[in-house]
Design an enzyme around this catalytic site. Sequence first.
Site, PDB file in Angstrom:
ATOM      1  N   ARG A  83     -17.702  89.145 -56.088  1.00 35.55           N
ATOM      2  CA  ARG A  83     -17.091  88.165 -56.989  1.00 35.55           C
ATOM      3  C   ARG A  83     -16.710  88.831 -58.304  1.00 35.55           C
ATOM      4  NH1 ARG A  83     -19.065  82.198 -59.000  1.00 35.55           N
ATOM      5  NH2 ARG A  83     -17.094  81.696 -60.025  1.00 35.55           N
ATOM      6  N   ARG A  94     -13.843  82.337 -53.027  1.00 27.86           N
ATOM      7  CA  ARG A  94     -14.810  83.301 -53.539  1.00 27.86           C
ATOM      8  C   ARG A  94     -15.802  83.692 -52.453  1.00 27.86           C
ATOM      9  NH1 ARG A  94     -16.177  79.648 -58.351  1.00 27.86           N
ATOM     10  NH2 ARG A  94     -13.974  79.892 -58.234  1.00 27.86           N
ATOM     11  N   ASP A  97     -20.783  82.124 -54.930  1.00 27.59           N
ATOM     12  CA  ASP A  97     -20.917  81.399 -56.189  1.00 27.59           C
ATOM     13  C   ASP A  97     -22.377  80.982 -56.292  1.00 27.59           C
ATOM     14  OD1 ASP A  97     -20.357  79.979 -58.528  1.00 27.59           O
ATOM     15  OD2 ASP A  97     -19.679  78.202 -57.458  1.00 27.59           O
ATOM     16  N   ASP A  99     -24.819  78.925 -58.765  1.00 26.13           N
ATOM     17  CA  ASP A  99     -24.901  78.043 -59.936  1.00 26.13           C
ATOM     18  C   ASP A  99     -26.346  77.664 -60.200  1.00 26.13           C
ATOM     19  OD1 ASP A  99     -22.200  77.935 -60.545  1.00 26.13           O
ATOM     20  OD2 ASP A  99     -21.836  76.192 -59.286  1.00 26.13           O
TER      21      ASP A  99
END
Length: 163
Positions: A83, A94, A97, A99
């Site tokens: 990424r 992507r 990810d 988070d």
Amino acid sequence: MADVLIALGGNVGDTRATFQKAIANICGMTQAALLARSSDYATPPWGDERQARFINACIEIETSLDPHALLFTLHKIEHKFGRDRARETRWGPRTLDLDLIAYDDISIQKPELTLPHPRWFERAFVLVPLAEIVPDRVIAGRGVAAALTELSSAGIERLPDLN
């Protein structure tokens, strides 16, 4: 030790294999204990809908890293798996990810980090896997399972477990 919730997503490459490796990296690089891991879910793309479906999951870990150090480490792991936040399209494809959804009950409002994640309760692709592992967790005064009842989970499909 802090109880932390992390959402994983991706739609480029072998996302499920990436998740397995990324979770091992998260635990190793943060000296964290993996407390729970949701199933993987195929989900409709968010934002730019002209792309492949995403795979999403959530994990619960216990770590002694502070929130900023943890976020820095998560970004290093994303980069390790391909990424490039500086060159990507917002809500675009992507490889990975990661988070940071919640870190204990801490509230932080800084440009580089907002906790809990400011949109966790708006996204069924986060809430469905979260509700699987921590349905009774309260984040910023909202229960995970209760927040999920306010959203449509149409198009979200639980994937079979990997062997």
